[in-house]
Design a protein around this motif. Structure first.
Motif, PDB file in Angstrom:
ATOM      1  N   LEU A 121       0.829  -1.209   0.000  1.00 15.39           N
ATOM      2  CA  LEU A 121       0.000   0.000   0.000  1.00 15.39           C
ATOM      3  C   LEU A 121       0.865   1.261   0.000  1.00 15.39           C
ATOM      4  CD1 LEU A 121      -2.891  -0.961   2.438  1.00 15.39           C
ATOM      5  CD2 LEU A 121      -3.050  -0.510  -0.010  1.00 15.39           C
ATOM      6  N   ARG A 122       1.956   1.235   0.768  1.00 16.87           N
ATOM      7  CA  ARG A 122       2.870   2.380   0.812  1.00 16.87           C
ATOM      8  C   ARG A 122       3.488   2.611  -0.565  1.00 16.87           C
ATOM      9  NH1 ARG A 122       6.437   0.558   4.320  1.00 16.87           N
ATOM     10  NH2 ARG A 122       4.866   0.654   5.951  1.00 16.87           N
ATOM     11  N   GLN A 123       3.871   1.548  -1.277  1.00 17.52           N
ATOM     12  CA  GLN A 123       4.438   1.682  -2.616  1.00 17.52           C
ATOM     13  C   GLN A 123       3.404   2.219  -3.607  1.00 17.52           C
ATOM     14  OE1 GLN A 123       5.958  -2.215  -3.492  1.00 17.52           O
ATOM     15  NE2 GLN A 123       7.941  -1.814  -2.508  1.00 17.52           N
ATOM     16  N   PHE A 124       2.176   1.736  -3.514  1.00 15.88           N
ATOM     17  CA  PHE A 124       1.116   2.256  -4.390  1.00 15.88           C
ATOM     18  C   PHE A 124       0.889   3.742  -4.151  1.00 15.88           C
ATOM     19  CE2 PHE A 124      -0.930  -2.150  -4.826  1.00 15.88           C
ATOM     20  CZ  PHE A 124      -0.325  -2.359  -6.057  1.00 15.88           C
ATOM     21  N   ARG A 125       0.912   4.155  -2.887  1.00 14.17           N
ATOM     22  CA  ARG A 125       0.714   5.568  -2.561  1.00 14.17           C
ATOM     23  C   ARG A 125       1.857   6.408  -3.122  1.00 14.17           C
ATOM     24  NH1 ARG A 125       0.228   5.465   2.962  1.00 14.17           N
ATOM     25  NH2 ARG A 125      -1.941   4.887   2.727  1.00 14.17           N
ATOM     26  N   GLN A 126       3.102   5.922  -3.000  1.00 13.88           N
ATOM     27  CA  GLN A 126       4.245   6.651  -3.545  1.00 13.88           C
ATOM     28  C   GLN A 126       4.166   6.735  -5.067  1.00 13.88           C
ATOM     29  OE1 GLN A 126       7.595   4.501  -1.982  1.00 13.88           O
ATOM     30  NE2 GLN A 126       7.600   5.624  -0.037  1.00 13.88           N
ATOM     31  N   MET A 127       3.751   5.641  -5.715  1.00 11.72           N
ATOM     32  CA  MET A 127       3.614   5.663  -7.169  1.00 11.72           C
ATOM     33  C   MET A 127       2.539   6.657  -7.603  1.00 11.72           C
ATOM     34  SD  MET A 127       4.205   1.615  -8.217  1.00 11.72           S
ATOM     35  CE  MET A 127       2.563   1.498  -8.784  1.00 11.72           C
ATOM     36  N   ALA A 128       1.433   6.697  -6.886  1.00 12.14           N
ATOM     37  CA  ALA A 128       0.355   7.630  -7.227  1.00 12.14           C
ATOM     38  C   ALA A 128       0.811   9.074  -7.033  1.00 12.14           C
ATOM     39  CB  ALA A 128      -0.881   7.342  -6.387  1.00 12.14           C
ATOM     40  N   ASN A 129       1.523   9.341  -5.949  1.00 11.82           N
ATOM     41  CA  ASN A 129       2.005  10.703  -5.704  1.00 11.82           C
ATOM     42  C   ASN A 129       3.024  11.129  -6.751  1.00 11.82           C
ATOM     43  OD1 ASN A 129       0.380  11.139  -3.481  1.00 11.82           O
ATOM     44  ND2 ASN A 129       1.917  10.427  -2.021  1.00 11.82           N
ATOM     45  N   SER A 130       3.920  10.213  -7.150  1.00 13.01           N
ATOM     46  CA  SER A 130       4.906  10.568  -8.171  1.00 13.01           C
ATOM     47  C   SER A 130       4.231  10.762  -9.532  1.00 13.01           C
ATOM     48  CB  SER A 130       6.003   9.514  -8.252  1.00 13.01           C
ATOM     49  OG  SER A 130       5.495   8.298  -8.737  1.00 13.01           O
ATOM     50  N   ALA A 131       3.208   9.964  -9.841  1.00 14.52           N
ATOM     51  CA  ALA A 131       2.479  10.149 -11.098  1.00 14.52           C
ATOM     52  C   ALA A 131       1.754  11.492 -11.102  1.00 14.52           C
ATOM     53  CB  ALA A 131       1.496   9.015 -11.309  1.00 14.52           C
ATOM     54  N   LYS A 132       1.185  11.867  -9.972  1.00 14.28           N
ATOM     55  CA  LYS A 132       0.503  13.161  -9.866  1.00 14.28           C
ATOM     56  C   LYS A 132       1.500  14.298 -10.040  1.00 14.28           C
ATOM     57  CE  LYS A 132      -2.274  15.868  -6.646  1.00 14.28           C
ATOM     58  NZ  LYS A 132      -2.870  15.900  -5.312  1.00 14.28           N
ATOM     59  N   ALA A 133       2.686  14.176  -9.415  1.00  8.62           N
ATOM     60  CA  ALA A 133       3.714  15.205  -9.550  1.00  8.62           C
ATOM     61  C   ALA A 133       4.199  15.301 -10.993  1.00  8.62           C
ATOM     62  CB  ALA A 133       4.869  14.920  -8.602  1.00  8.62           C
ATOM     63  N   GLN A 172       1.489  17.117 -13.024  1.00  3.23           N
ATOM     64  CA  GLN A 172       1.485  18.557 -12.775  1.00  3.23           C
ATOM     65  C   GLN A 172       2.703  19.224 -13.394  1.00  3.23           C
ATOM     66  OE1 GLN A 172       1.062  18.714  -8.499  1.00  3.23           O
ATOM     67  NE2 GLN A 172      -1.150  18.961  -8.634  1.00  3.23           N
ATOM     68  N   GLU A 173       3.856  18.545 -13.367  1.00  2.00           N
ATOM     69  CA  GLU A 173       5.060  19.092 -13.977  1.00  2.00           C
ATOM     70  C   GLU A 173       4.910  19.152 -15.497  1.00  2.00           C
ATOM     71  OE1 GLU A 173       9.642  17.665 -14.586  1.00  2.00           O
ATOM     72  OE2 GLU A 173       8.682  17.257 -12.657  1.00  2.00           O
ATOM     73  N   GLY A 174       4.306  18.145 -16.088  1.00  2.00           N
ATOM     74  CA  GLY A 174       4.115  18.110 -17.530  1.00  2.00           C
ATOM     75  C   GLY A 174       3.109  19.138 -18.026  1.00  2.00           C
ATOM     76  N   LEU A 175       2.130  19.489 -17.200  1.00  2.00           N
ATOM     77  CA  LEU A 175       1.124  20.467 -17.614  1.00  2.00           C
ATOM     78  C   LEU A 175       1.678  21.878 -17.642  1.00  2.00           C
ATOM     79  CD1 LEU A 175      -2.055  19.159 -15.763  1.00  2.00           C
ATOM     80  CD2 LEU A 175      -1.583  19.086 -18.209  1.00  2.00           C
ATOM     81  N   GLY A 176       2.693  22.156 -16.854  1.00  2.00           N
ATOM     82  CA  GLY A 176       3.312  23.471 -16.854  1.00  2.00           C
ATOM     83  C   GLY A 176       2.847  24.337 -15.694  1.00  2.00           C
ATOM     84  N   LEU A 206      -6.550  16.799  -8.921  1.00  2.00           N
ATOM     85  CA  LEU A 206      -7.275  15.714  -9.587  1.00  2.00           C
ATOM     86  C   LEU A 206      -8.709  15.611  -9.095  1.00  2.00           C
ATOM     87  CD1 LEU A 206      -4.549  12.933  -9.758  1.00  2.00           C
ATOM     88  CD2 LEU A 206      -5.383  14.383 -11.593  1.00  2.00           C
ATOM     89  N   ASN A 207      -8.996  16.099  -7.889  1.00  2.00           N
ATOM     90  CA  ASN A 207     -10.368  16.073  -7.382  1.00  2.00           C
ATOM     91  C   ASN A 207     -11.276  17.000  -8.185  1.00  2.00           C
ATOM     92  OD1 ASN A 207      -9.764  14.218  -5.393  1.00  2.00           O
ATOM     93  ND2 ASN A 207      -9.210  15.806  -3.924  1.00  2.00           N
ATOM     94  N   ASP A 208     -10.689  17.967  -8.897  1.00  2.00           N
ATOM     95  CA  ASP A 208     -11.492  18.853  -9.741  1.00  2.00           C
ATOM     96  C   ASP A 208     -12.108  18.105 -10.916  1.00  2.00           C
ATOM     97  OD1 ASP A 208     -10.927  20.979  -8.118  1.00  2.00           O
ATOM     98  OD2 ASP A 208      -9.285  21.739  -9.364  1.00  2.00           O
ATOM     99  N   LEU A 209     -11.568  16.944 -11.257  1.00  2.00           N
ATOM    100  CA  LEU A 209     -12.109  16.160 -12.370  1.00  2.00           C
ATOM    101  C   LEU A 209     -13.305  15.319 -11.961  1.00  2.00           C
ATOM    102  CD1 LEU A 209      -8.780  14.993 -14.016  1.00  2.00           C
ATOM    103  CD2 LEU A 209     -10.228  16.920 -14.640  1.00  2.00           C
ATOM    104  N   ASN A 210     -13.572  15.233 -10.665  1.00  2.00           N
ATOM    105  CA  ASN A 210     -14.744  14.520 -10.186  1.00  2.00           C
ATOM    106  C   ASN A 210     -15.981  15.283 -10.671  1.00  2.00           C
ATOM    107  OD1 ASN A 210     -16.865  13.411  -8.735  1.00  2.00           O
ATOM    108  ND2 ASN A 210     -15.707  13.273  -6.834  1.00  2.00           N
ATOM    109  N   PRO A 211     -16.928  14.611 -11.325  1.00  2.00           N
ATOM    110  CA  PRO A 211     -18.083  15.331 -11.874  1.00  2.00           C
ATOM    111  C   PRO A 211     -18.851  16.153 -10.849  1.00  2.00           C
ATOM    112  CG  PRO A 211     -18.030  13.105 -12.730  1.00  2.00           C
ATOM    113  CD  PRO A 211     -16.958  13.192 -11.682  1.00  2.00           C
TER     114      PRO A 211
END
Length: 118
Positions: free
Chosen positions: A35-47, A50-54, A62-67
């Motif tokens: 679970l700790r590894q999944f959380r780290q992977m999710a946080n790094s993917a989110k980072a 955000q870095e790729g978007l500029g 990501l919560n803004d995408l919730n309908p």
């Protein structure tokens, strides 16, 4: 918790003891590490996202995408009226704020008309 009662939870604990036996602490430790590894992977993917978007999307969440959140933020909350009301002593378009929240027109009051909209 997950709509599981006390009796059902006890049955699950007994089953876990029977199935895993003395290796239950090791299995729980592995599950925690996973679970700790999944959380780290999710946080790094989110980072990375955000870095790729500029920099213009630095406050992107990501919560803004919730309908539900999207509708509430962009359709139900009118930021322009809130800013106008705070600048004009609580009046929106010259109306009483209690009247504005009621959402209706007074008797013999004409609805607003925008000639450019028609």
């Amino acid at each position: 918790m997950f709509d599981v009662g006390i009796g059902e939870m006890a049955v699950l604990v007994v089953l876990a003891l029977v199935i895993f036996g003395d290796k239950l602490p090791q299995a729980a430790g592995q599950a925690g590490r996973m679970l700790r590894q999944f959380r780290q992977m999710a946080n790094s993917a989110k980072a990375d996202l955000q870095e790729g978007l500029g920099p213009e999307f630095k406050d992107f969440d990501l919560n803004d995408l919730n309908p539900k959140t999207f509708v509430r933020k962009h359709l139900l909350e009118d930021e322009d009226d809130d800013a106008y009301a705070s600048a004009n002593g609580g009046l929106v378009n010259g109306e009483d704020p209690s009247y504005a929240t009621a959402g209706g027109l007074a008797y013999d009051e004409r609805p607003p008309f925008d000639p450019e909209a028609t």
